[in-house]
Write a protein that holds these residues in place. Sequence first.
Motif, PDB file in Angstrom:
ATOM      1  N   GLY A 543       0.790  -1.211   0.000  1.00  0.00           N
ATOM      2  CA  GLY A 543       0.000   0.000   0.000  1.00  0.00           C
ATOM      3  C   GLY A 543       0.830   1.274   0.000  1.00  0.00           C
ATOM      4  N   HIS A 544       1.963   1.259   0.688  1.00  0.00           N
ATOM      5  CA  HIS A 544       2.803   2.454   0.746  1.00  0.00           C
ATOM      6  C   HIS A 544       3.334   2.810  -0.642  1.00  0.00           C
ATOM      7  CE1 HIS A 544       5.502   5.450   2.398  1.00  0.00           C
ATOM      8  NE2 HIS A 544       6.525   4.855   1.782  1.00  0.00           N
ATOM      9  N   TYR A 545       3.799   1.794  -1.377  1.00  0.00           N
ATOM     10  CA  TYR A 545       4.280   2.018  -2.742  1.00  0.00           C
ATOM     11  C   TYR A 545       3.146   2.511  -3.633  1.00  0.00           C
ATOM     12  CZ  TYR A 545       6.145   0.996  -7.396  1.00  0.00           C
ATOM     13  OH  TYR A 545       6.540   1.096  -8.708  1.00  0.00           O
ATOM     14  N   ALA A 546       1.964   1.897  -3.470  1.00  0.00           N
ATOM     15  CA  ALA A 546       0.810   2.295  -4.281  1.00  0.00           C
ATOM     16  C   ALA A 546       0.436   3.748  -4.006  1.00  0.00           C
ATOM     17  CB  ALA A 546      -0.375   1.369  -3.995  1.00  0.00           C
ATOM     18  N   TYR A 547       0.520   4.154  -2.747  1.00  0.00           N
ATOM     19  CA  TYR A 547       0.199   5.544  -2.399  1.00  0.00           C
ATOM     20  C   TYR A 547       1.169   6.510  -3.076  1.00  0.00           C
ATOM     21  CZ  TYR A 547      -1.262   9.510   0.445  1.00  0.00           C
ATOM     22  OH  TYR A 547      -1.760  10.719   0.851  1.00  0.00           O
TER      23      TYR A 547
END
Length: 819
Positions: A543-547
């Motif tokens: 999720g952090h990368y996607a954000y």
Amino acid sequence: MTHYAIIPIIALLLYLLMFLSLIMIKKNETIYAFMEVLLAMIAWTMGSFFMRLNVFPFVNFWFYFSLVGILLFLPTLYNFIIKYLRIEKRINQQFWTLLMLGIWAINCFVPIFIEAPQLIDQGYVYDFSWTIVFLFFILLCVLIDMIYTIHKAQKKDLTIYKQLIPIFLGANILILGHLCLLCPSFKGFPIDVLSGIPMAICLFYALYKNQLFEMNLLISRVNCYYVAMIIVILIYYRIFPYIDIVMKEKYLLKPYQIAMILIFVVVLSMVVVCIILEYLLNLVFGKKEVIQSQCIQELGEFLSQLKRHQEIFEKLEDCLKKGLQVENVYLFYIQDDLYKIQNNDSDFTFQMDEILLASLYQEKSCLLVKALQKSLNYQKIEPLLRQKIEEKNIECLALLQNGDKILGLIALPHKLSKERYTKIDLNFLKSVSSVTSIAIENAILYEEAYQEARKDYLTGVANRRYLYEVLQKCQYEKRFEYGSFIMVSIDDFKLYNQLYGTAEGNLALVQIAHAIRSCLVDEEMVARYTGKVFAVILPGKGGHYAYQVAEQFSKKILLLNEQTGQNAMKALTVSCGIASGSCTKDGFEEVMQQADEALYYAKQAGKNQIKVYKKGQTPSHLTDVKGAASSYVSTIYALMAAIDAKDHYTFSHSENVAYYAQELAKAYGMDEEAVKIIYEAGLLHDIGKIGIDESIINKPGKLTDQEYETIKGHVELAVGIIRHLPSLDYVIPAVIGHHERYDGKGYPRRLKGEGIPLMARILCIADSFDAMVSKRSYKQEMDVQTALKIIDEEAGYQFDPQLAHIFIELVKNQQIEVR
């Protein structure tokens, strides 16, 4: 039979063998010219042989028959060289032919140049006069003229010159052999005919080693038997009487015994001669051509089954390695005007040089590099390309071309045997190139159609169909245990189209798709999910990368407003919903739905937001954002009041359903924002009953089929009412799906399993439970335990099994108050 008769027999058989070979192939004017040379040699050797056998009609006849052959040899050879070198028809050659025929005709009536030989001691002896010098001088003039013609052709093409060297050498040996007749040492010995054997060997070598013509399996086994029979009969023609006498007088054999022995000897001789002939034929036409023919056949069979050009290049590489015996093959495919290598890790990529391309066209799409290097054009080729050709030891180039369209290039280094490429090799290469080019063209069309079927026609990114194909394949192959989805929705896009027109709207879609795609790497993909929504998949990413990715392309989209001016895209922004999970464990539908829910949260939070779905809690970076749903409570209760005015039960039922759904959502772990949405959806799920006649709603008995269909229509009516309230459209997925069944037998869309929105699955249980435990005009209330038993039995059929078991436990544990 005279001594030395075996010499013209050998020469005659060699010439006959080559002539029969050429009879059975597809002929052009060059091959016809070569056959004329062989006919001249056959006439010469046959006349010499029959003269020595003293065959009917008489010796002088066969002498003059032989003479016309030897006199026409050089003119016919000259004619062949002109045709082979593709030189315009020369008057010289015709002159020499007519002159030789004239000399022969004069000599037949008045033998002033050469007289018929005399039989002395079983050998034919020629008696020459000084006029023979004149004849040799004319032959020498023909030879010099022919050498001059070859020398001129050498400047244009050294390869062709080398192919003619064996023939030129044989012609010189032949002339030298005839000059030796003037020497007393060879008196009575047929040195002239003997020189015809090296000449035949030279011609044979030119056919075999230099491959003058394309000759494929020219003589069948039956023809070998036929030729072998003729050879054996000629050999035994005169020796049978001597064998018969020896067997009768010395071994005292009876006639039938002699006959059996002779038959056995003849048959054995025919077998031996046939084996020798087949061996010689294999040398000339043999194994290489058989292998190449098999390669073309196998390649054609494979190509009919292959649909991707990369697979075609792999089969082409195997075919060329087998057919030409090369270690490496460099295959290039044209892409953006660059020739990019397809079958090798090398960086051998170049842009086609116009001079090299012109040279390939001139040589009919197949070119020997050594021949090109001898020309002045080679130095004009771009230096870097020349360097690449020399570094890779490229000896042969061939275009992959279908009609006028160039599809690629074949570059071949030297063979494993270090032999040079022959005409047969070039013909094989042309055949392979032709067959492959058609297959590549078809593969390109197939791949283009394949890609077009999986692309969005407007933006060029993947379409929804291809998105699901990729996700299903990823889930089936279990390639990634973890991944993230980003659902991207363009804010107020309908208003944007109304303000600036559809053309500007389409341009905005293309630019936004490009902005998103520019932020993706490797196996990451963007697809157009609906009209204004894009789906981004990030395999193996959290999720952090996607954000970070979502922030990156959101900023790029904002920059589009500045690039196109303040008025063109002033209000164009996107809202993003992110969810992460395991496709192999949770199923990609579940993770995608979570991303879709996060997108709803972003819309409610005021748009131009990024929200990350986290089970059971509101994302930390948006905890300060107040949910938009609470601001619409007054609208919701106004609609509820309208329901109450028409049907009080529906009003109470909606409140109960909203309560049950809210508690189930909390227990499932949904965050506060989602719980609010599902509560409001519960309140509005039966709003459509406002449009249903009261007599049907309150009918005490069983509904007719028509009445039941009318009642089912309340779902569409509810969606129609909510759709006109944009502030409440976030509840539509839950409302429209609350009568869907987990097994796919519900209505109105007959969705199945996790394809039904999660909130709709929750509403389905809450709605069904309240309907069972409530008293209605057409039924009595049901006790709670019976209702729970029905829910348990229908788990996996009507209800989501996981949600059903959670709800049952909530009721049993009195965490839900039954109303």
